[in-house]
Design a protein around this motif. Structure first.
Motif, PDB file in Angstrom:
ATOM      1  N   ALA A 132       7.679  10.244  -4.900  1.00  0.00           N
ATOM      2  CA  ALA A 132       6.185  10.495  -4.427  1.00  0.00           C
ATOM      3  C   ALA A 132       5.479   9.235  -3.874  1.00  0.00           C
ATOM      4  CB  ALA A 132       5.363  10.707  -5.759  1.00  0.00           C
ATOM      5  N   LEU A 133       6.252   8.154  -4.037  1.00  0.00           N
ATOM      6  CA  LEU A 133       5.793   6.954  -3.313  1.00  0.00           C
ATOM      7  C   LEU A 133       6.422   6.342  -2.083  1.00  0.00           C
ATOM      8  CD1 LEU A 133       5.536   4.840  -6.679  1.00  0.00           C
ATOM      9  CD2 LEU A 133       3.565   5.433  -5.466  1.00  0.00           C
ATOM     10  N   GLY A 134       7.454   7.527  -1.620  1.00  0.00           N
ATOM     11  CA  GLY A 134       8.087   7.104  -0.618  1.00  0.00           C
ATOM     12  C   GLY A 134       9.142   6.272  -1.006  1.00  0.00           C
ATOM     13  N   LYS A 135       9.734   6.235  -1.943  1.00  0.00           N
ATOM     14  CA  LYS A 135      10.750   5.094  -2.565  1.00  0.00           C
ATOM     15  C   LYS A 135      11.865   6.183  -2.870  1.00  0.00           C
ATOM     16  CE  LYS A 135       8.498   1.313  -1.908  1.00  0.00           C
ATOM     17  NZ  LYS A 135       8.612   0.547  -0.813  1.00  0.00           N
TER      18      LYS A 135
ATOM     19  N   PRO B 126       0.741  -1.269   0.109  1.00  0.00           N
ATOM     20  CA  PRO B 126       0.017  -0.040  -0.048  1.00  0.00           C
ATOM     21  C   PRO B 126       0.810   1.361   0.083  1.00  0.00           C
ATOM     22  CG  PRO B 126      -0.138  -1.247   2.215  1.00  0.00           C
ATOM     23  CD  PRO B 126       0.941  -1.791   1.288  1.00  0.00           C
ATOM     24  N   PHE B 127       0.322   2.264  -0.761  1.00  0.00           N
ATOM     25  CA  PHE B 127       0.852   3.665  -0.529  1.00  0.00           C
ATOM     26  C   PHE B 127       0.029   4.726  -0.462  1.00  0.00           C
ATOM     27  CE2 PHE B 127       0.009   3.154  -5.091  1.00  0.00           C
ATOM     28  CZ  PHE B 127      -0.377   4.333  -5.443  1.00  0.00           C
ATOM     29  N   THR B 128       0.494   5.890  -0.082  1.00  0.00           N
ATOM     30  CA  THR B 128      -0.276   7.186  -0.264  1.00  0.00           C
ATOM     31  C   THR B 128       0.573   8.195  -0.960  1.00  0.00           C
ATOM     32  OG1 THR B 128      -1.501   6.700   1.984  1.00  0.00           O
ATOM     33  CG2 THR B 128      -1.453   9.166   1.044  1.00  0.00           C
ATOM     34  N   LEU B 129       0.273   8.784  -2.151  1.00  0.00           N
ATOM     35  CA  LEU B 129       1.115   9.713  -2.559  1.00  0.00           C
ATOM     36  C   LEU B 129       1.503  10.782  -1.860  1.00  0.00           C
ATOM     37  CD1 LEU B 129      -0.045   9.747  -6.173  1.00  0.00           C
ATOM     38  CD2 LEU B 129       1.972   8.573  -5.378  1.00  0.00           C
ATOM     39  N   GLU B 130       2.811  11.111  -1.761  1.00  0.00           N
ATOM     40  CA  GLU B 130       3.423  12.265  -0.939  1.00  0.00           C
ATOM     41  C   GLU B 130       3.025  13.657  -1.489  1.00  0.00           C
ATOM     42  OE1 GLU B 130       7.093  11.192   0.661  1.00  0.00           O
ATOM     43  OE2 GLU B 130       6.289   9.072   1.499  1.00  0.00           O
TER      44      GLU B 130
ATOM     45  N   GLY C 154      -8.977   0.815  -9.209  1.00  0.00           N
ATOM     46  CA  GLY C 154      -9.769   0.026 -10.165  1.00  0.00           C
ATOM     47  C   GLY C 154      -8.929   0.073 -11.498  1.00  0.00           C
ATOM     48  N   ASN C 155      -7.821   0.894 -11.459  1.00  0.00           N
ATOM     49  CA  ASN C 155      -6.933   1.144 -12.711  1.00  0.00           C
ATOM     50  C   ASN C 155      -5.542   0.954 -12.379  1.00  0.00           C
ATOM     51  OD1 ASN C 155      -9.042   2.360 -14.709  1.00  0.00           O
ATOM     52  ND2 ASN C 155      -9.353   3.665 -13.061  1.00  0.00           N
ATOM     53  N   LEU C 156      -4.889   0.430 -13.427  1.00  0.00           N
ATOM     54  CA  LEU C 156      -3.422   0.408 -13.213  1.00  0.00           C
ATOM     55  C   LEU C 156      -2.813   1.565 -13.838  1.00  0.00           C
ATOM     56  CD1 LEU C 156      -2.491  -3.241 -14.358  1.00  0.00           C
ATOM     57  CD2 LEU C 156      -2.526  -2.333 -11.934  1.00  0.00           C
ATOM     58  N   PHE C 157      -1.565   2.110 -13.044  1.00  0.00           N
ATOM     59  CA  PHE C 157      -0.887   3.057 -13.588  1.00  0.00           C
ATOM     60  C   PHE C 157       0.483   2.728 -13.768  1.00  0.00           C
ATOM     61  CE2 PHE C 157      -4.856   5.079 -11.889  1.00  0.00           C
ATOM     62  CZ  PHE C 157      -5.219   5.626 -12.921  1.00  0.00           C
ATOM     63  N   ARG C 158       1.603   3.600 -14.491  1.00  0.00           N
ATOM     64  CA  ARG C 158       3.028   3.377 -14.365  1.00  0.00           C
ATOM     65  C   ARG C 158       3.380   4.690 -13.923  1.00  0.00           C
ATOM     66  NH1 ARG C 158       7.262   4.995 -17.391  1.00  0.00           N
ATOM     67  NH2 ARG C 158       8.870   3.496 -17.375  1.00  0.00           N
ATOM     68  N   ILE C 159       4.178   4.530 -12.787  1.00  0.00           N
ATOM     69  CA  ILE C 159       4.829   5.654 -12.480  1.00  0.00           C
ATOM     70  C   ILE C 159       6.516   5.489 -12.580  1.00  0.00           C
ATOM     71  CG2 ILE C 159       5.525   6.907 -10.145  1.00  0.00           C
ATOM     72  CD1 ILE C 159       2.673   6.315  -9.254  1.00  0.00           C
ATOM     73  N   ALA C 160       7.072   6.400 -13.117  1.00  0.00           N
ATOM     74  CA  ALA C 160       8.392   6.433 -13.461  1.00  0.00           C
ATOM     75  C   ALA C 160       9.470   6.583 -12.274  1.00  0.00           C
ATOM     76  CB  ALA C 160       8.705   7.706 -14.528  1.00  0.00           C
ATOM     77  N   GLY C 161      10.601   6.037 -12.392  1.00  0.00           N
ATOM     78  CA  GLY C 161      11.330   6.161 -11.273  1.00  0.00           C
ATOM     79  C   GLY C 161      11.842   7.318 -10.656  1.00  0.00           C
ATOM     80  N   ASN C 162      11.640   8.411 -11.814  1.00  0.00           N
ATOM     81  CA  ASN C 162      12.197   9.934 -11.293  1.00  0.00           C
ATOM     82  C   ASN C 162      11.236  10.317 -10.387  1.00  0.00           C
ATOM     83  OD1 ASN C 162      10.496  10.147 -13.218  1.00  0.00           O
ATOM     84  ND2 ASN C 162      11.676  12.008 -14.037  1.00  0.00           N
ATOM     85  N   ASP C 163       9.893   9.547 -10.171  1.00  0.00           N
ATOM     86  CA  ASP C 163       9.062  10.118  -9.170  1.00  0.00           C
ATOM     87  C   ASP C 163       8.860   9.063  -7.984  1.00  0.00           C
ATOM     88  OD1 ASP C 163       8.063  12.508 -10.409  1.00  0.00           O
ATOM     89  OD2 ASP C 163       6.996  11.182 -12.092  1.00  0.00           O
ATOM     90  N   ALA C 164       9.939   8.340  -7.880  1.00  0.00           N
ATOM     91  CA  ALA C 164       9.866   7.453  -6.634  1.00  0.00           C
ATOM     92  C   ALA C 164       9.543   8.098  -5.412  1.00  0.00           C
ATOM     93  CB  ALA C 164      10.869   6.665  -6.881  1.00  0.00           C
TER      94      ALA C 164
END
Length: 185
Positions: A64-67, A10-14, A52-62
């Motif tokens: 935002a996912l706390g990564k 699970p994640f919450t966008l930062e 209900g949808n899939l999305f791709r998030i690029a590594g340079n936005d990691a």
């Protein structure tokens, strides 16, 4: 079938974050505070399940996912064309279709790679690749991902990615490891 499993994180966008809808390929902005699940984290990018949808998030936005964002690529100052070509193949192995946990090299989507020396510290990389299906909505995204990842390599000033459909891709082009992963071996 749901888009996440018990192993999804699970994640919450930062912060607000650009994402690409899978498989449509449409770019959208996901807002800060958005809740979802990371279903795949391969090659420095993330596939997430949101409402209900899939999305791709690029590594340079990691972030935002706390990564962590991927570290920069290093290349020896005296690197040869062979060294750069090896690094090109390594980078290609970090490109994943957001729906398939197998990189484009193992899927057999990369038909050819060549390099051209433009200057002592500048090279152009040529890649000929295909898609698993000509109408794949993620085709432009995969091509851009290949180009972007190759241009991160020191001394690569340009990557020319040619999308071809001859010969047409089929599952026999997959590596044995990819066939095993997908249950085709």
């Amino acid at each position: 079938m749901s888009g996440f499993s018990l192993s999804s994180e699970p994640f919450t966008l930062e912060r607000d974050c650009q994402a690409v809808m899978v498989p449509q390929g449409e770019t959208v902005s996901l807002p800060a505070g958005q809740i979802g699940y990371i279903t795949q984290a391969l090659g420095g990018s993330f596939t997430v399940y949101v409402e209900g949808n899939l999305f791709r998030i690029a590594g340079n936005d990691a972030d935002a996912l706390g990564k962590e964002t991927p570290p920069p690529i290093e290349l020896a100052v005296d690197a040869s064309d062979a060294d750069v070509e090896n690094l090109v193949w390594q980078q290609l192995r970090t490109v994943f279709d957001p729906e398939i946990p197998i990189n484009v090299v193992e899927l057999g989507l990369v038909y050819d790679v060549s390099l051209e020396q433009l200057a002592p510290d500048a090279r152009k990389v040529y890649v000929k690749m295909t898609l698993t299906a000509p109408g794949c909505g993620m085709g432009d995204i995969l091509v851009d991902d290949v180009r972007t990842k190759l241009e991160l390599i020191p001394t690569v000033s340009e990557a020319d990615v040619d999308l071809v459909f001859d010969p047409p891709w089929n599952h026999s082009m997959m590596s044995d490891a990819a066939k095993l992963e997908t249950g085709m071996l």
